[in-house]
Design a protein around this motif. Structure first.
Motif, PDB file in Angstrom:
ATOM      1  N   THR A 114       0.857  -1.113   0.064  1.00 57.08           N
ATOM      2  CA  THR A 114      -0.192   0.018  -0.097  1.00 57.08           C
ATOM      3  C   THR A 114       0.971   1.204   0.021  1.00 57.08           C
ATOM      4  OG1 THR A 114      -0.112   0.115   2.546  1.00 57.08           O
ATOM      5  CG2 THR A 114      -1.641  -1.297   1.565  1.00 57.08           C
ATOM      6  N   ALA A 115       0.355   2.296  -0.293  1.00 52.96           N
ATOM      7  CA  ALA A 115       0.966   3.735  -0.191  1.00 52.96           C
ATOM      8  C   ALA A 115       1.392   3.932   1.162  1.00 52.96           C
ATOM      9  CB  ALA A 115       0.264   4.903  -0.767  1.00 52.96           C
ATOM     10  N   GLU A 116       0.823   3.678   2.090  1.00 57.50           N
ATOM     11  CA  GLU A 116       1.221   3.805   3.480  1.00 57.50           C
ATOM     12  C   GLU A 116       2.588   2.845   3.891  1.00 57.50           C
ATOM     13  OE1 GLU A 116      -2.923   4.964   3.430  1.00 57.50           O
ATOM     14  OE2 GLU A 116      -1.951   3.161   2.594  1.00 57.50           O
ATOM     15  N   GLU A 117       2.307   1.632   3.299  1.00 60.15           N
ATOM     16  CA  GLU A 117       3.445   0.533   3.519  1.00 60.15           C
ATOM     17  C   GLU A 117       4.820   1.169   2.942  1.00 60.15           C
ATOM     18  OE1 GLU A 117       4.637  -3.969   2.573  1.00 60.15           O
ATOM     19  OE2 GLU A 117       2.514  -3.376   3.449  1.00 60.15           O
ATOM     20  N   ALA A 118       4.559   1.733   1.631  1.00 59.07           N
ATOM     21  CA  ALA A 118       5.901   2.190   0.939  1.00 59.07           C
ATOM     22  C   ALA A 118       6.452   3.435   1.683  1.00 59.07           C
ATOM     23  CB  ALA A 118       5.366   2.392  -0.631  1.00 59.07           C
ATOM     24  N   PRO A 135      -2.394   8.777  -9.125  1.00 59.56           N
ATOM     25  CA  PRO A 135      -1.838   9.913  -8.475  1.00 59.56           C
ATOM     26  C   PRO A 135      -2.294  10.528  -7.224  1.00 59.56           C
ATOM     27  CG  PRO A 135      -2.620  10.142 -10.932  1.00 59.56           C
ATOM     28  CD  PRO A 135      -3.031   8.934 -10.400  1.00 59.56           C
ATOM     29  N   ALA A 136      -3.492  10.027  -6.894  1.00 62.19           N
ATOM     30  CA  ALA A 136      -3.943  10.591  -5.489  1.00 62.19           C
ATOM     31  C   ALA A 136      -3.129   9.864  -4.290  1.00 62.19           C
ATOM     32  CB  ALA A 136      -5.443  10.011  -5.499  1.00 62.19           C
ATOM     33  N   GLU A 137      -2.231   8.965  -4.743  1.00 62.16           N
ATOM     34  CA  GLU A 137      -1.500   8.241  -3.570  1.00 62.16           C
ATOM     35  C   GLU A 137      -0.246   9.083  -3.370  1.00 62.16           C
ATOM     36  OE1 GLU A 137      -2.047   3.366  -4.961  1.00 62.16           O
ATOM     37  OE2 GLU A 137      -0.017   4.636  -5.654  1.00 62.16           O
ATOM     38  N   LEU A 138       0.351  10.094  -4.247  1.00 62.05           N
ATOM     39  CA  LEU A 138       1.430  10.940  -3.914  1.00 62.05           C
ATOM     40  C   LEU A 138       1.650  11.266  -2.589  1.00 62.05           C
ATOM     41  CD1 LEU A 138       2.560  12.095  -7.304  1.00 62.05           C
ATOM     42  CD2 LEU A 138       3.509  10.474  -6.094  1.00 62.05           C
TER      43      LEU A 138
END
Length: 614
Positions: free
Chosen positions: A91-95, A117-120
């Protein structure tokens, strides 16, 4: 002291090349100099065993300093490259958590795959964008949105002038990975123009990708990766300047992502030649500043030569590759973790990969020396030779309509696949060595249980491969399939070394045969020697041998081989180690199997697998 040294050297007369050559030929005792000592590269030129000052006299590569056009000696006056790690997270949080952790461990460049893009904001939370290089990879259709979101975050941090990074817009990924035909150049140019506008306020944000690493990992030769990389970069320059963009603007937005293989000196020469040729290409577009002709290169260690069996040898390969890249003066380096071929890298393998770069920086101080290979007779000659071959390929692509057209028609993929096939043949015949795979294998190693992922694309696109796709088959794949088949079989074939006769020859041939059959993962039973072939055959059958390999000298085979073959009487496969002069007579007696240095190891072992595995 210097004066004394000069006087000491004066006491030794100079030796001309002709004198040296005459002495070497005398020592060769009639053997052909070119066959014994001259190496023919895959790039199409010969490498001599020795180079002297006269070999580089007049070469243009020695006329500039580091940081000076055409940048053959580097684009900087230091060698402080960026240590990059590509971040993996479910996930974005994990990365983000992984990224923050590795930034505290010496990494100063990050790579992320962006699905949305919303993950940035989540991916980059807590990261100092003024100090850390950020490199984003995404689907080509999302590149503009990703770039816009990144620029928004950079502006919010107030570091437009100091930010360094990239958004990799590579519209050719599906052509390479899945063989999609045609390239819609007009659509590519339109998207690229939107990208240039999106990043306009952040000077050091690169957005036009030249991802030649995919060609190298697909099996391309060194000169092919370089020639195609130059053609790819030139395609960006031509298409966008034709669309009205400034040449300097385009050049300063191009990022080269190249691979680095284990051919140490050739890779150093490749990157030196790349900078030199790229600077000259950009100059032809009449750019108004020489700085924009500086090639920005991220080097990633190869996956083509990585192996599943004896995987820790991958560390030796990637360490050599990292060394090549830092000596060559690239801008950033990614070390591929050693377990990449068979699983998602874990914390241990990623830590080792990071430390491989830190070792070169903190212990070897390679970041303190600019272009240490500069002036080397060997490296300077290689630089020019590789540049010449790559330039020929570049011109050939240009004459055929440019890189985008060549990829759309599948010409680039066909050429790389042809090279890949040749390299696989060379691996099969052990002309190209993969330690632990086709030479000196660990015969008792089991690998099936550690494989967590298969070969091929893992991007989630689920696209089928078309006729113009890159093969992307690692060099070790065929040998690994052999060993995995052996592991899966109900019976593991046993190979018995029937050693007899001449002590030196039987030992040498037993060692050769052990390596040969070990490449298929067979059980090897070696012996000190037997007095008669009957004694040896009886011992082999008592051990349940599936293959009996007669190991002796050529002179003794004429008598020993027919006797052993007759006594064995088909109760196991019979093999003669070597290619004796009496081979035709032995074949007439029914002996069909021989293992020697001219064998195709892979094909020979495949044939035995077909006979023995049940």
């Amino acid at each position: 002291m210097a004066e004394k040294n000069e006087k000491l050297f004066d006491q030794f007369p100079g030796v001309s090349y002709e004198e040296w050559r005459a002495k070497v030929e005398a020592d060769l005792k009639g053997a052909d100099f070119n066959k014994k000592l001259v190496w023919r590269t895959n790039e199409g030129f010969n490498v001599e065993p020795i180079y002297r000052a006269e070999d580089i006299a007049g070469l243009k590569t020695t006329e500039s300093l580091p940081g000076e056009f055409p940048y053959v000696r580097g684009t900087r006056t230091d060698n402080d490259w960026l240590c990059r790690q590509n971040i993996i997270g479910a996930t974005a949080e994990e990365a983000n958590a992984v990224a923050l952790d590795v930034l505290g461990k010496g990494i100063n460049s990050l790579g992320f795959k962006v699905a949305d893009p919303a993950e940035l904001p989540v991916l980059l939370k807590g990261i100092d964008l003024a100090a850390v290089e950020v490199n984003l990879s995404c689907c080509p259709g999302k590149a503009v949105a990703v770039a816009e979101e990144l620029v928004k975050l950079v502006k919010a941090a107030g570091c437009e002038k100091t930010f360094r990074g990239s958004v990799a817009y590579n519209p050719l990924r599906r052509q390479f990975r899945h063989g999609v035909e045609g390239v819609d150049t007009a659509a590519v140019v339109a998207e690229a123009c939107k990208l240039l506008d999106a990043v306009a306020d952040v000077p050091a944000l690169r957005c036009l990708s030249v991802e030649s690493a995919v060609l190298a990992n697909g099996g391309a030769f060194i000169y092919q990766e370089l020639g195609y990389a130059l053609a790819w970069g030139a395609a960006w320059m031509t298409a966008l300047t034709d669309a009205g963009r400034c040449a300097c603007e385009v050049a300063s937005r191009i990022k080269f992502d190249m691979a680095v293989s284990s051919n140490f000196f050739m890779e150093i020469a490749k990157f030196r030649a790349a900078r030199m040729l790229w600077a000259q290409i950009v100059a032809q577009y009449k750019s108004d500043a020489k700085d924009c002709a500086k090639m920005m290169v991220c080097a990633t260690t190869s996956t083509f030569n990585q192996t599943i069996y004896d995987a820790h040898v991958n560390l030796l390969r990637s360490q050599t590759e990292t060394f090549s890249a830092c000596v060559a003066g690239v801008d950033s380096i990614v070390v591929t973790p050693f377990d990449t071929p068979y699983k998602t890298p874990d914390a241990f393998s990623e830590r080792i990969a990071r430390n491989q770069q830190f070792l070169l920086k903190e212990e070897s101080h390679m970041d303190k020396v600019v272009d240490p290979a500069g002036g080397s007779y060997y490296v300077e000659t290689l630089t020019v030779a590789i540049a010449r071959e790559a330039w020929k390929l570049f011109l050939d692509v240009e004459e055929q309509g440019g890189f985008f057209a060549a990829v759309g028609e599948g010409k680039v993929q066909a050429a790389v696949n042809e090279s890949c096939e040749k390299r696989h043949t060379d691996v099969a015949r052990r002309k190209e060595i993969l330690l632990g795979t086709n030479q000196y294998p660990n015969v008792n190693e089991l690998a099936a249980s550690k494989i967590e992922k298969g070969e091929g694309c893992h991007c989630g696109c689920a696209a089928e491969k078309g006729p113009h796709a890159l093969s992307m088959k690692r060099a070790a794949t065929d040998f690994e399939a052999l060993r995995l088949a052996t592991e899966a079989a109900a019976n593991r074939p046993k190979v018995f070394m029937l050693t007899i006769g001449n002590l030196a020859m039987r030992l040498a041939r037993a060692q050769f045969s052990t390596n040969f059959f070990g490449c298929a993962g067979y059980e090897i039973i070696d012996n000190l020697g037997f007095k008669t072939v009957e004694e040896g055959v009886d011992a082999a059958l008592a051990k349940g041998a599936d293959i009996v390999v007669l190991c002796s000298s050529d002179d003794e085979y004429a008598e020993l081989a027919p006797a052993a073959y007759k006594y064995l009487d088909g109760r196991a496969e019979f093999v003669v180690a070597g290619a004796p002069a009496c081979m035709e007579d032995l074949k007439a007696a029914g002996i069909e199997n021989y293992v020697h240095v001219r064998c195709n190891v892979l094909d020979t072992l495949k044939a035995f697998n077909a006979k023995l595995l049940k």
